[in-house]
Design an enzyme around this catalytic site. Structure first.
Site, PDB file in Angstrom:
ATOM      1  N   GLY A   1      40.538  51.084  43.531  1.00  0.00           N
ATOM      2  CA  GLY A   1      39.546  50.018  43.462  1.00  0.00           C
ATOM      3  C   GLY A   1      39.902  49.005  42.384  1.00  0.00           C
TER       4      GLY A   1
ATOM      5  N   ARG B   1      40.910  57.649  52.512  1.00  0.00           N
ATOM      6  CA  ARG B   1      41.243  56.325  53.030  1.00  0.00           C
ATOM      7  C   ARG B   1      42.403  55.694  52.259  1.00  0.00           C
ATOM      8  NH1 ARG B   1      35.746  55.924  52.494  1.00  0.00           N
ATOM      9  NH2 ARG B   1      35.963  54.425  50.783  1.00  0.00           N
TER      10      ARG B   1
ATOM     11  N   CYS C   1      28.309  46.483  33.051  1.00  0.00           N
ATOM     12  CA  CYS C   1      29.163  45.412  32.529  1.00  0.00           C
ATOM     13  C   CYS C   1      28.374  44.340  31.781  1.00  0.00           C
ATOM     14  CB  CYS C   1      29.960  44.777  33.668  1.00  0.00           C
ATOM     15  SG  CYS C   1      28.977  44.305  35.094  1.00  0.00           S
TER      16      CYS C   1
ATOM     17  N   SER D   1      33.412  39.535  41.275  1.00  0.00           N
ATOM     18  CA  SER D   1      34.230  40.740  41.110  1.00  0.00           C
ATOM     19  C   SER D   1      33.406  41.921  40.622  1.00  0.00           C
ATOM     20  CB  SER D   1      35.389  40.482  40.148  1.00  0.00           C
ATOM     21  OG  SER D   1      34.921  39.969  38.914  1.00  0.00           O
ATOM     22  N   GLY D   2      32.221  41.648  40.078  1.00  0.00           N
ATOM     23  CA  GLY D   2      31.320  42.726  39.696  1.00  0.00           C
ATOM     24  C   GLY D   2      30.849  43.530  40.894  1.00  0.00           C
TER      25      GLY D   2
ATOM     26  N   HIS E   1      31.790  37.405  33.409  1.00  0.00           N
ATOM     27  CA  HIS E   1      30.333  37.254  33.384  1.00  0.00           C
ATOM     28  C   HIS E   1      29.914  36.399  32.191  1.00  0.00           C
ATOM     29  CE1 HIS E   1      30.151  40.058  36.535  1.00  0.00           C
ATOM     30  NE2 HIS E   1      29.638  41.116  35.924  1.00  0.00           N
TER      31      HIS E   1
ATOM     32  N   ASN F   1      34.455  40.920  33.044  1.00  0.00           N
ATOM     33  CA  ASN F   1      33.648  42.050  33.510  1.00  0.00           C
ATOM     34  C   ASN F   1      34.472  43.246  33.973  1.00  0.00           C
ATOM     35  OD1 ASN F   1      34.019  39.845  35.596  1.00  0.00           O
ATOM     36  ND2 ASN F   1      33.462  41.539  36.943  1.00  0.00           N
TER      37      ASN F   1
END
Length: 340
Positions: free
Chosen positions: A14, A41, A132, A162-163, A245, A318
């Site tokens: 991720g 996956r 975050c 992107s958070g 952020h 973040n």
């Protein structure tokens, strides 16, 4: 740091997981063996660490054998299930989800603010990484709270996509391309178009009218600063920015704190960089914060509507300070002061 450690990264494929791997390398964390873990996956995928491609392994209950430190960033349900399994296997878990943050016997840690709480990992073998948006705010609040005791915090966030994850980054990029080429906009991640828009909605809405993200900031701030008397209210907003952020923060303090004194305190605070020269148009922006680990603070000014009030603007990356870097910093203190 006299020896090296076997480190697992859960959710390694991720956005945050890959950043954790990068931070381990950048900060020269003493890794004897890196074990990237993810769901089936991700079979066939790999992560790059110190010039090597390391195959991702499937997360199973047996995957933590011999692991000493496990960094989790795979969502709350995975953390709830596998965090205790990893701890039982002998690993110290540093978890980036919301699963353990408000558990009273699990420390919630920002190294610049409450590193002493890391010692409480012995309760459950788990340390929680805060939200975050909370992390960057409390880094800025801590020196001001120590100097003048904060009574109330009002915060509005301007949070990058992107958070939400890599799919949100891709959706914003795709929507911008579609709009600029007069094509149909596709919405999958957010309920409304995010490109050239602002959504006053992060996470699910609760019965009290706040979102879960907003209540995380309220509750986590009190726990990290160790002061339940601080009143906190938040409005969390998603903006069409990829990384970084930003937050507008208003505080009321018990004792008078001038903008000059606040700048002085913040300029000496760990992990903080003051960027505050409006005459030269110098103030923190997400573009400045992206790719670095400092929390940037600027627009520091008096709130004339109350006796002891300040306004300021806080920006941080973040994925780094808001997630991966903070996690690795916790692990650094863990091996320096607690693991031998």
């Amino acid at each position: 740091m006299s020896r090296a450690y076997k480190v697992a990264v859960v959710g390694a494929t991720g956005a945050v997981g890959r950043q954790m791997v990068a931070c381990l390398e950048e900060r020269q964390f003493p890794v004897a063996e890196l074990k990237p873990l993810a769901s089936d996956r991700s079979l066939g995928k790999s992560v790059t660490f110190k010039g090597r491609e390391i195959p991702v392994e499937v997360l199973t209950k047996e995957a933590f054998a011999g692991v000493e430190i496990a960094l989790f960033s795979a969502g709350g349900s995975i953390s709830k299930e596998y965090g205790p399994i990893a701890a039982q296997a002998g690993a110290v878990v540093v978890d980036n989800s919301s699963a353990w943050r408000m558990e009273p016997d699990v420390p919630l840690v920002v190294p610049e603010v409450n590193p002493q709480d890391i010692a409480l990992y012995k309760n459950r073998g788990i340390i929680a990484n805060p939200n975050c948006s909370t992390i960057q705010m409390v880094v800025a609040l801590k020196p001001l709270h120590d100097a003048a005791r904060i009574k109330r915090v009002v915060v509005s966030t301007y949070q990058a996509v992107s958070g939400t994850g890599q799919k949100a980054v891709e959706e914003l990029a795709a929507q911008v391309r579609a709009l600029l080429s007069s094509q149909e906009v596709v919405k999958k991640v957010y309920p409304h178009r995010i490109a050239f828009n602002v959504l006053p909605h992060i996470d699910v809405f609760l019965d009290n009218g706040y979102t879960k993200e907003e209540m995380k900031m309220v509750l986590e701030t009190k726990k990290i600063l160790g002061d339940d008397s601080i009143e906190v209210t938040a409005t969390a907003v998603r903006v069409p920015v990829f990384y970084g952020h930003a937050e507008s923060v208003n505080i009321e303090t018990e004792r008078k704190l001038t903008p000059e004194a606040a700048r002085e305190l913040l300029s000496k605070a760990p992990g903080v960089k003051v960027v505050d020269n409006p005459a030269k148009f110098e103030y923190p922006m997400p573009l400045d914060a992206a790719g670095q680990d400092l929390t940037l603070v600027g627009r520091i000014r008096e709130d004339f509507s109350i006796a002891h009030g300040l306004n300021f603007w806080v920006v941080a990356d973040n994925l780094r300070k808001g997630a991966a870097t903070n996690t690795v910093q916790i692990a650094e203190i863990l091996i320096k002061d607690y693991l031998r």
